[in-house]
Design a protein around this motif. Structure first.
Motif, PDB file in Angstrom:
ATOM      1  N   GLU A 101      10.860   1.441   5.089  1.00  0.00           N
ATOM      2  CA  GLU A 101      10.039   1.915   6.204  1.00  0.00           C
ATOM      3  C   GLU A 101      10.309   3.373   6.543  1.00  0.00           C
ATOM      4  N   CYS A 102      11.476   3.874   6.123  1.00  0.00           N
ATOM      5  CA  CYS A 102      11.886   5.234   6.460  1.00  0.00           C
ATOM      6  C   CYS A 102      11.604   6.228   5.334  1.00  0.00           C
ATOM      7  N   ILE A 103      11.898   5.822   4.088  1.00  0.00           N
ATOM      8  CA  ILE A 103      11.797   6.733   2.941  1.00  0.00           C
ATOM      9  C   ILE A 103      11.040   6.032   1.814  1.00  0.00           C
ATOM     10  N   GLY A 104      10.003   6.666   1.316  1.00  0.00           N
ATOM     11  CA  GLY A 104       9.282   6.168   0.153  1.00  0.00           C
ATOM     12  C   GLY A 104       9.712   6.932  -1.082  1.00  0.00           C
ATOM     13  N   VAL A 105      10.005   6.214  -2.168  1.00  0.00           N
ATOM     14  CA  VAL A 105      10.570   6.836  -3.362  1.00  0.00           C
ATOM     15  C   VAL A 105       9.665   6.588  -4.567  1.00  0.00           C
TER      16      VAL A 105
ATOM     17  N   VAL B 119       2.957   6.509  -7.131  1.00  0.00           N
ATOM     18  CA  VAL B 119       2.803   7.343  -5.930  1.00  0.00           C
ATOM     19  C   VAL B 119       2.056   6.573  -4.841  1.00  0.00           C
ATOM     20  N   ALA B 120       1.035   5.812  -5.249  1.00  0.00           N
ATOM     21  CA  ALA B 120       0.255   5.043  -4.276  1.00  0.00           C
ATOM     22  C   ALA B 120       1.114   4.005  -3.562  1.00  0.00           C
ATOM     23  N   THR B 121       2.027   3.351  -4.273  1.00  0.00           N
ATOM     24  CA  THR B 121       2.887   2.351  -3.623  1.00  0.00           C
ATOM     25  C   THR B 121       3.767   2.995  -2.561  1.00  0.00           C
ATOM     26  N   ALA B 122       4.228   4.229  -2.815  1.00  0.00           N
ATOM     27  CA  ALA B 122       5.048   4.914  -1.814  1.00  0.00           C
ATOM     28  C   ALA B 122       4.210   5.321  -0.604  1.00  0.00           C
ATOM     29  N   LEU B 123       2.997   5.805  -0.845  1.00  0.00           N
ATOM     30  CA  LEU B 123       2.131   6.227   0.254  1.00  0.00           C
ATOM     31  C   LEU B 123       1.658   5.041   1.092  1.00  0.00           C
ATOM     32  N   ALA B 124       1.351   3.918   0.427  1.00  0.00           N
ATOM     33  CA  ALA B 124       0.789   2.763   1.126  1.00  0.00           C
ATOM     34  C   ALA B 124       1.758   2.184   2.140  1.00  0.00           C
TER      35      ALA B 124
ATOM     36  N   ASP C 203       9.589  11.986  -7.694  1.00  0.00           N
ATOM     37  CA  ASP C 203      10.124  12.580  -8.922  1.00  0.00           C
ATOM     38  C   ASP C 203       8.978  12.791  -9.907  1.00  0.00           C
ATOM     39  N   GLU C 204       8.622  14.035 -10.156  1.00  0.00           N
ATOM     40  CA  GLU C 204       7.530  14.420 -11.069  1.00  0.00           C
ATOM     41  C   GLU C 204       6.251  13.627 -10.760  1.00  0.00           C
TER      42      GLU C 204
ATOM     43  N   LEU D 148      16.674  -0.964 -11.661  1.00  0.00           N
ATOM     44  CA  LEU D 148      15.743  -1.938 -11.099  1.00  0.00           C
ATOM     45  C   LEU D 148      16.200  -2.403  -9.712  1.00  0.00           C
ATOM     46  N   GLU D 149      17.489  -2.575  -9.533  1.00  0.00           N
ATOM     47  CA  GLU D 149      17.990  -2.961  -8.218  1.00  0.00           C
ATOM     48  C   GLU D 149      17.746  -1.851  -7.195  1.00  0.00           C
ATOM     49  N   ARG D 150      17.898  -0.587  -7.629  1.00  0.00           N
ATOM     50  CA  ARG D 150      17.581   0.517  -6.721  1.00  0.00           C
ATOM     51  C   ARG D 150      16.102   0.518  -6.363  1.00  0.00           C
ATOM     52  N   ALA D 151      15.255   0.250  -7.359  1.00  0.00           N
ATOM     53  CA  ALA D 151      13.815   0.244  -7.110  1.00  0.00           C
ATOM     54  C   ALA D 151      13.440  -0.858  -6.127  1.00  0.00           C
ATOM     55  N   ARG D 152      14.014  -2.038  -6.277  1.00  0.00           N
ATOM     56  CA  ARG D 152      13.706  -3.125  -5.358  1.00  0.00           C
ATOM     57  C   ARG D 152      14.220  -2.807  -3.952  1.00  0.00           C
ATOM     58  N   ARG D 153      15.351  -2.150  -3.869  1.00  0.00           N
ATOM     59  CA  ARG D 153      15.842  -1.724  -2.552  1.00  0.00           C
ATOM     60  C   ARG D 153      14.877  -0.712  -1.943  1.00  0.00           C
ATOM     61  N   ALA D 154      14.380   0.215  -2.759  1.00  0.00           N
ATOM     62  CA  ALA D 154      13.447   1.214  -2.252  1.00  0.00           C
ATOM     63  C   ALA D 154      12.120   0.595  -1.819  1.00  0.00           C
TER      64      ALA D 154
END
Length: 680
Positions: free
Chosen positions: A259-263, A320-325, A334-335, A582-588
């Protein structure tokens, strides 16, 4: 890296001397400043791209087919790659076919342009003619035509003055009025990959609402590592990071962090967690699937498609869309624009700008000078940890090319550097086949016996002989610690539950401790140690590539079988890194809460999918570089059989023979087969 360069010519049976000539200066030609012995897994994405091109050029083919060879490269790297390719083309009279979205760097060198749209050729002819007559129409279709730059999103009012300094000061003043506290702040941060030395140090950074920061620098400098660290997904080596409300991103729950940071990760496949494109967006969106976002990014017709079946550019837009949504105030991307045509690039830039205008902020890792200029980003140039100067900061004028900085080698553990001044241990110079065989010979005897004497004698002899191979006691104890822990546990199991014989000392439910179970437990402990200590010490020192070389050259196993097995083993070695990512991605994405056991099935499935995809790509890449060609393969790294290899094998045989004789002489010899025969 050297093995990777030689792989193709070896498959094609190029003589060793000729391979050496081809590889001389190959890394320099693609601007890769690393040693040939550098591990490929320690390279950044851009460095791997350069190495891949160098490996293809080493084949000296009649034609080069390059698929976006300059994507994810820094500006200096683009120049290096184009120069290296054109030098090879001119030197060998090669045919060159380049697939690119951004054609300006190749236009001076190509004779013909073919434009594709949805599988159809819409323009074909000399480069100058096609662009002169069809330039406007092609630009409208999304082609990057030099005379038709993309439409930039409007800048905020504070960015309108022409002077660079005035723009930067106005932006800082405006953001300070809107948001006294930065949305994200970093003080003295040092970022390091897992189990490695810091690659970036002393980072001080404030990210205010309505601001975009671009992290730039040469490939391999540590920009992606720094981004993950600022996002709270990678532990900091030093320093402090805080959100606007004073929270440490590392300490936030997965849902709070999302909710705070989209990666957006460097590899978009790492962050996909759903079965379809629409499901990916629905996961983080507060108000259901944002159909307008799908439409703007050209993904509307792909809503029911698996994310893994999208093209590279589509995957990047979806990530990018998943982070914005999800609607976080801070984006760390990242790039975000690699692999995009002119139209989709413009939409991505516009979406990021809209996020900024809505009061959000973004940190972008990028080599895209056009994006930096379009967004009016504040540029922070990242320098390596070894550099004396701190990361430099400059404002939004990205029209001038970046100052050329020598590309750093990827960072490895500092502990490896002193080995160049020390004599290589004898064990490391053994032929891998000899090392493996020496570890197996005593084990073949010990797994067939159950007496104490043979195991004790074998263990004592091995502990006495291993130091002669250059193994010190402290290193041996550290490496074999799991064996010293496992052996007593195995013995305890036999002690409590082994078949009773002789006097019974204790009995409770299924537990019976007797003379027979005590003797068998001691024998088991000694046997596990005798087998495990030697096996771990001999096997752990064998490099996978050296083992493959030795099995093919010494054991005469088929090269195709051996190299396929080596590739598979290397992939297995990457699974740990993939699992962590993958664990970092799921946390993000807000899915990292709960116990690790509950998360394991989902992560394992994603890991399985990644492994299959990587295996398929690897197989295609190996075939493209001559793997399995119907010729007798050459080997640039010989694997000779020396006198020391024979000596070690004789010593291993002697250990097995002496242990057996000692058991027989003392009347303690007892084999599993004999026990079964007597029981029958």
């Amino acid at each position: 890296a050297g093995d990777d360069l030689a792989f193709g010519p070896e498959n094609l049976a190029v003589p060793v001397d000729e391979i050496a000539r081809r590889l001389d200066g190959a890394l320099d030609r693609v601007g890769l400043d690393i040693d040939a012995a550098h591990p490929t897994t320690k390279l950044s994405g851009g460095q791997q791209q350069r190495l891949a091109l160098a490996g293809v050029l080493a084949l000296e083919p009649g034609a080069l087919l390059l698929d976006e060879p300059t994507a994810q490269l820094d500006p200096d790297g683009v120049v290096d790659i184009v120069q290296a390719v054109m030098a090879a083309v001119e030197r060998g009279g090669l045919t060159l076919v380049v697939i690119e979205h951004r054609v300006d760097v190749w236009l001076p060198h190509v004779e013909r342009v073919v434009v594709l749209d949805r599988g159809r050729v819409i323009a074909d002819g000399p480069a100058a003619d096609v662009l002169a007559h069809e330039g406007a129409a092609l630009a409208a279709r999304g082609v990057w035509v030099p005379e038709f730059p993309p439409v930039h999103p409007p800048k905020p009012a504070a960015m309108e003055p022409d002077a660079t300094t005035a723009r930067a000061e106005a932006q800082r003043a405006a953001t300070t009025l809107r948001e006294p506290a930065p949305l994200l702040s970093a003080r003295g941060v040092a970022a390091a990959p897992a189990k490695a030395a810091p690659v970036v140090r002393d980072i001080d950074l404030d990210l205010h609402a309505g601001e975009i920061v671009a992290l730039t620098g040469p490939n391999g400098v540590g920009k992606s590592t720094l981004a993950l660290t600022l996002a709270g997904l990678l532990p900091r080596a030093a320093g402090d990071v805080r959100t606007a409300d004073g929270a440490d991103p590392e300490e936030l729950s997965s849902r709070e962090l999302a909710e705070c940071i989209g990666v957006v990760f460097q590899n978009p496949e790492h962050q996909f967690v759903a079965a379809t494109v629409r499901d990916e967006l629905a996961l983080g969106a507060a108000d259901g699937v944002p159909d307008d976002l799908l439409q703007r990014l050209g993904l509307a017709r792909r809503g029911g498609t698996s994310p893994y079946r999208l093209s590279g550019g589509e995957k990047r837009r979806l990530s990018v869309a998943t982070a914005l949504a999800a609607g976080p105030r801070v984006l760390i991307l990242d790039e975000p624009t690699f692999g995009q045509d002119r139209t989709t690039w413009g939409e991505l830039a516009a979406l990021i700008a809209e996020h900024r205008e809505a009061g959000g902020a973004a940190i972008i890792v990028t080599h895209d000078r056009e994006l930096i200029r379009a967004l009016g980003a504040r540029e922070v140039r990242v320098t390596p940890a070894a550099a004396t100067e701190a990361p430099t900061e400059r404002s939004v004028d990205a029209s001038a090319p970046a100052r050329r900085t020598p590309e750093p080698a990827a960072h490895t553990e500092p502990a490896s550097s002193p080995t160049h001044t020390r004599r290589t241990p004898l064990l490391d110079r053994l032929n891998p086949v000899a090392a493996l065989t020496a570890g197996l010979l005593p084990a073949l005897i010990l797994v067939a016996t159950i007496d104490i004497v043979s195991a004790a004698v074998a263990l004592a002899l091995q502990l006495a002989l291993l130091p002669t191979l250059g193994v010190d006691a402290r290193t041996l104890a550290r490496r074999t610690a799991p064996v010293w822990i496992a052996a007593p546990l195995s013995g305890l199991t036999i002690l409590l539950y082994g078949q009773e014989s002789g006097r019974v000392y204790a009995e409770w439910l299924f537990i019976r401790i007797s003379d027979g179970s005590i003797e068998l437990a001691i024998a088991t402990v000694l046997r596990v140690l005798a087998i495990g200590v030697a096996a771990v010490e001999l096997f752990a020192r064998v490099d996978v590539t050296r083992l493959g070389d030795a099995l093919a050259q010494t054991a005469r196993l088929p090269a195709r079988f051996v190299l396929g097995a080596v590739a598979a083993l290397r992939m297995v070695g990457l699974l740990g890194d993939d699992m962590r990512m993958l664990e970092r991605a799921r946390r993000a994405r807000g899915l990292g809460d709960g116990s690790r056991i509950r998360r394991l099935p989902a992560v394992a499935l994603a890991l399985f999918v990644l492994a299959i995809r990587r295996g398929s790509s690897l197989a295609i890449a190996m075939e493209a570089r001559g793997f399995g060609a119907p010729v007798r393969r050459t080997w640039t790294r010989p694997s000779p059989w020396r006198r020391i290899d024979t000596t070690v094998l004789l010593a291993a045989t002697a250990v097995a023979v002496i242990a057996t004789i000692a058991a027989v002489v003392t009347g303690q010899w007892n084999s599993i087969l004999a026990l079964r025969w007597s029981g029958a």
